[in-house]
Each structure stands twice: as C-alpha cells, then as structure tokens.
Design a protein around this motif. Structure first.
Motif, PDB file in Angstrom:
ATOM      1  N   GLU A  13      22.690 -29.608 -11.171  1.00  0.00           N
ATOM      2  CA  GLU A  13      21.556 -30.041 -11.988  1.00  0.00           C
ATOM      3  C   GLU A  13      21.673 -29.621 -13.438  1.00  0.00           C
ATOM      4  OE1 GLU A  13      18.283 -28.216  -9.358  1.00  0.00           O
ATOM      5  OE2 GLU A  13      20.272 -27.820  -8.556  1.00  0.00           O
ATOM      6  N   VAL A  17      18.908 -32.945 -16.324  1.00  0.00           N
ATOM      7  CA  VAL A  17      17.560 -33.271 -15.838  1.00  0.00           C
ATOM      8  C   VAL A  17      16.728 -33.990 -16.901  1.00  0.00           C
ATOM      9  CG1 VAL A  17      17.527 -31.427 -14.114  1.00  0.00           C
ATOM     10  CG2 VAL A  17      16.725 -30.937 -16.443  1.00  0.00           C
ATOM     11  N   GLN A 207       8.390 -31.666 -14.499  1.00  0.00           N
ATOM     12  CA  GLN A 207       9.675 -31.733 -15.190  1.00  0.00           C
ATOM     13  C   GLN A 207      10.045 -30.374 -15.778  1.00  0.00           C
ATOM     14  OE1 GLN A 207      10.071 -33.976 -18.877  1.00  0.00           O
ATOM     15  NE2 GLN A 207      12.120 -34.677 -18.265  1.00  0.00           N
ATOM     16  N   GLY A 210      11.213 -28.141 -12.987  1.00  0.00           N
ATOM     17  CA  GLY A 210      12.533 -28.589 -12.561  1.00  0.00           C
ATOM     18  C   GLY A 210      13.614 -28.178 -13.538  1.00  0.00           C
ATOM     19  N   SER A 214      17.006 -25.526 -13.297  1.00  0.00           N
ATOM     20  CA  SER A 214      18.338 -26.093 -13.487  1.00  0.00           C
ATOM     21  C   SER A 214      19.249 -25.196 -14.309  1.00  0.00           C
ATOM     22  CB  SER A 214      18.234 -27.468 -14.169  1.00  0.00           C
ATOM     23  OG  SER A 214      17.886 -27.330 -15.544  1.00  0.00           O
ATOM     24  N   ARG A 218      16.561 -20.321 -12.700  1.00  0.00           N
ATOM     25  CA  ARG A 218      16.550 -20.497 -11.248  1.00  0.00           C
ATOM     26  C   ARG A 218      16.399 -19.152 -10.525  1.00  0.00           C
ATOM     27  NH1 ARG A 218      18.425 -24.907  -8.514  1.00  0.00           N
ATOM     28  NH2 ARG A 218      18.281 -24.678  -6.264  1.00  0.00           N
ATOM     29  N   THR A 233       3.177 -24.517 -10.171  1.00  0.00           N
ATOM     30  CA  THR A 233       3.324 -25.675 -11.052  1.00  0.00           C
ATOM     31  C   THR A 233       1.974 -26.098 -11.614  1.00  0.00           C
ATOM     32  OG1 THR A 233       5.264 -26.408  -9.805  1.00  0.00           O
ATOM     33  CG2 THR A 233       4.173 -28.050 -11.184  1.00  0.00           C
TER      34      THR A 233
END
Length: 257
Positions: A13, A17, A207, A210, A214, A218, A233
């Motif tokens: 990833e 992204v 987003q 995410g 990436s 992480r 989130t």
C-alpha cells in the motif's frame, strides 16, 4: 514489530493510496541533487521508488540507478515495477551500511530514511566514502508535521490497546544548523539545507486512516483493536473538517564530495 517489519507489512500500500506525500518530497531531493545523464546513483531505503524512478529518467540509458531497501516486500514490489528498465537494479541492502566498493557512485539519495537508522552520522560518513570525487549527496528529513496530524495520531493512540513508544530522533535532525554541521563533519563540502512545505489532501477520515496505515503509522494503527477502529475513525472524522489538507514541512540537505 520492528521498523523493517512495519515497512515490509505496508509495502503493498505504501505511497499507493491516492495521497500526495512521499512522491513530492522525494522529487524535491532529486531536484536538489540533480542527477545527470550517465550518472551512477544509489538510492538508499528506496521504498516503492519515489526518488529512484525520477532519478532513472534523468540519468537515462547511459546511467544507472541502484535501489536498496531492507524490507523484502518493498524490494519485490519495486523490482516488479522496474523490471523493464535496463538502467535500474533493485536489491536488499542496508541504508546504514550499503555494501558497495568505495567511490562507486556519482550521486546518493536518501529520501526520508536517515532518521530511521541507528547511527545517522556514521551512515553519512559511509555515503561520503561511496561517492566519487565530485559526487553529490541529497537527503531529506522532517522539519515539522502539521499539528492536526499530531493530534490525529494522539486520537488514534487513545483507542490503542498498547501504543508503540514514541521514537526518539537523533539530535542532528533538530535544526538546519545541526543538519549542516553533521553533513560537513561527514566530509561533505558546500552543504546546503532548504526547507519546503508539502500539502497532502484527504477527502474523508477513512482515507486519512487508510493513509496512516500505509506507512510507518501502521505500527500505531495495528495497536488499535479491530472492533474499535470504526470508533477511532469516527473520532477523527469529528475532529477535522472535510475535505482537509495537511501541510508538512521538510528539510532537503545536499552536500558535495
């Protein structure tokens, strides 16, 4: 989970992204160090090729770019992406101690890599030894994150079962002057440090989360239990206005042999 494991885990990833972050930062390093046709370039901690690919275009068919990374996944993905390029080699290798003969390269680049290393001053000295007379070094580090990014990470940490400890930065990354001094002490001349801002746009909290997952973020995201991630989130969604833009200040350092 150590640093190599984190980057190996996110290799599929990483920088893929839909958020402009690593590419513009790496391109700033390439502009500063200016590889020329025929140059031999070493890109340490090459990741998915954010600096390596523009360097390969600039050195052309008479030059060559070697990318090294300790994360096997990064090496595998980038090797596949560059399999048709005759002037690129991707291999496992340590950015702290690249295993090449002295005076092998005209240019060495290290885009957002050195602060992860156990001994950055020693790495700079090694890079000096690997460069030919007249060679150039270009590397980057963070100057200041967007304050809302720092708050976002603190929000995530509230939902984490056992958040990873905060990494301590080597003192050489503390200021423009400390970067210039460390680069000079490694043997480089005409050391220069330029600060610039990179703006990254996010359409919504999903987003953003995410994107955090990436890269090295992480390590924090994985410490948030799966059954709490939706709640985390939503907390981030409530904190920020959408769409939103983060501004990250970086420093680009260059030096000559």
């Amino acid at each position: 989970m150590n640093i190599i494991d984190v980057f190996d885990r996110v290799s599929g990833e990483y920088d893929s992204v839909g958020v402009d972050f690593f590419k513009p930062m790496a391109e700033a390093v390439i502009r500063a160090v200016a590889p020329r046709p025929g140059d031999r370039v070493l890109d340490v901690g090459c990741g998915r090729g954010a600096a390596l690919l523009p360097a390969a275009r600039l050195v052309g068919p008479t030059g060559h770019v070697t990318g090294i990374d300790l994360a096997p996944g990064m090496v595998a993905h980038t090797a596949r992406a560059t399999s048709g390029a005759r002037n690129v080699t991707i291999q496992l290798g340590d950015a702290q101690r690249p295993d090449f003969p002295a005076k092998s390269f005209d240019v060495i680049t290290a885009a957002l890599v050195l602060f992860f290393l156990p001994d950055p001053p020693s790495a700079l000295t090694t890079y000096h030894q690997l460069l030919k007379p007249g060679g150039r070094l270009g590397f980057s580090s963070f100057a200041a994150p967007d304050q809302r990014y720092a708050k976002t990470m603190r929000i995530l940490a509230r939902f984490a079962g056992s958040p990873p400890p905060e990494r301590k930065q080597h003192p050489l990354f503390g200021s423009v002057e400390s970067l210039r001094q460390a680069t000079s002490e490694a043997g480089f001349s005409r050391t220069r440090v330029k600060e610039l801002d990179v703006r990254s746009h996010f359409r919504d909290a999903a987003q953003l989360v995410g994107w955090i997952g990436s890269h090295y973020g992480r390590s924090l995201l994985d410490s948030v239990p799966p059954d709490r991630r939706a709640e985390a989130t939503q907390a981030i969604a409530d904190y920020l206005d959408w769409p939103t833009t983060f501004t990250t200040r970086i420093r680009v350092v260059t030096g000559d042999v």
